[in-house]
Design an enzyme around this catalytic site. Structure first.
Site, short mmCIF file in Angstrom:
data_model
loop_
_atom_site.label_atom_id
_atom_site.label_comp_id
_atom_site.label_asym_id
_atom_site.label_seq_id
_atom_site.Cartn_x
_atom_site.Cartn_y
_atom_site.Cartn_z
CE LYS A 33 -4.08 -1.54 2.44
NZ LYS A 33 -5.27 -2.04 4.00
CG HIS B 82 -5.88 -5.93 -0.38
ND1 HIS B 82 -6.72 -5.98 0.00
CD2 HIS B 82 -6.17 -6.96 -1.57
CE1 HIS B 82 -7.99 -6.67 -0.47
NE2 HIS B 82 -7.15 -7.07 -0.89
CD GLU C 207 -8.95 -8.71 -3.65
OE1 GLU C 207 -10.36 -8.26 -2.95
OE2 GLU C 207 -8.39 -9.23 -3.34
CE1 TYR D 243 -9.62 -2.63 0.45
CE2 TYR D 243 -8.51 -0.14 -0.34
CZ TYR D 243 -8.43 -1.81 -0.08
OH TYR D 243 -7.18 -2.16 0.32
CG ASN E 276 -3.49 -1.70 6.08
OD1 ASN E 276 -3.15 -1.47 5.34
ND2 ASN E 276 -4.22 -2.70 7.01
#
Ligand code: UDP
Ligand code: MG
Length: 137
Positions: A9, A115, A126, A49, A112
């Site tokens: 990320k 993913h 995805e 998302y 964080n």
């Protein structure tokens, strides 16, 4: 063999942690079937998302995910989906096990660092969101 989808990320790419995260991925026996550095548009982040679009964190999450480049990955291994979730650790780094990517690198529950697909059906959505079949080897 199973494939999963992963993202390094923006918070991790910005802090130049991509190499360390990729080293952990390879040390755990994953094969990198596909990898590229891209910057998501806001719309692309929202599409990725969409399952969270009613959640209170959705707008901030999509702004975060599109603010700077990410590295998207297709990872291959037996039990890849569960094993990558284990290597990442819990969504909130405060709850993540020692030695996990999120415990060691995440800034907070939003930023964080990584993913991972959470189920086979999720991976099936995805992976082709980012990769064509010809890009996976
Ligand atoms: N997230 C957040 N606040 C929350 C929960 C999640 O900002 O309270 C962000 C975080 O970046 C997380 C992503 O939204 O990784 C997707 O949430 P999910 O519950 O699917 O967690 P994951 O599958 O990434 O562990
Ligand atoms: Mg999730």
């Amino acid at each position: 063999m199973e494939r999963t989808f992963a993202i390094i990320k923006p918070d991790a790419v910005e802090r130049k942690l991509a190499g360390k995260i990729l080293a952990r991925i390879e040390e755990k026996g994953f094969t990198i079937a596909g990898m590229k550095k891209i910057q998501l548009t806001r719309k692309q982040a929202e599409g990725f998302y969409y399952v969270h679009n009613e959640r209170p964190f959705f707008n901030d999450l999509c702004a975060f995910m599109s603010r700077s480049p990410v590295i998207v990955l297709c990872l291959e291994k037996e039990n890849a989906i569960a094993d990558w979730r284990t290597l990442m650790g819990a969504t909130n780094p405060a709850n993540a096990e020692p030695g996990t990517i999120r415990k060691d690198f995440a800034v907070n529950i939003e930023e964080n660092s990584s993913h991972g697909s959470d189920a086979p059906e999720t991976a099936a959505f995805e992976i082709p969101y980012f990769f064509s079949a010809l890009e996976l080897v």
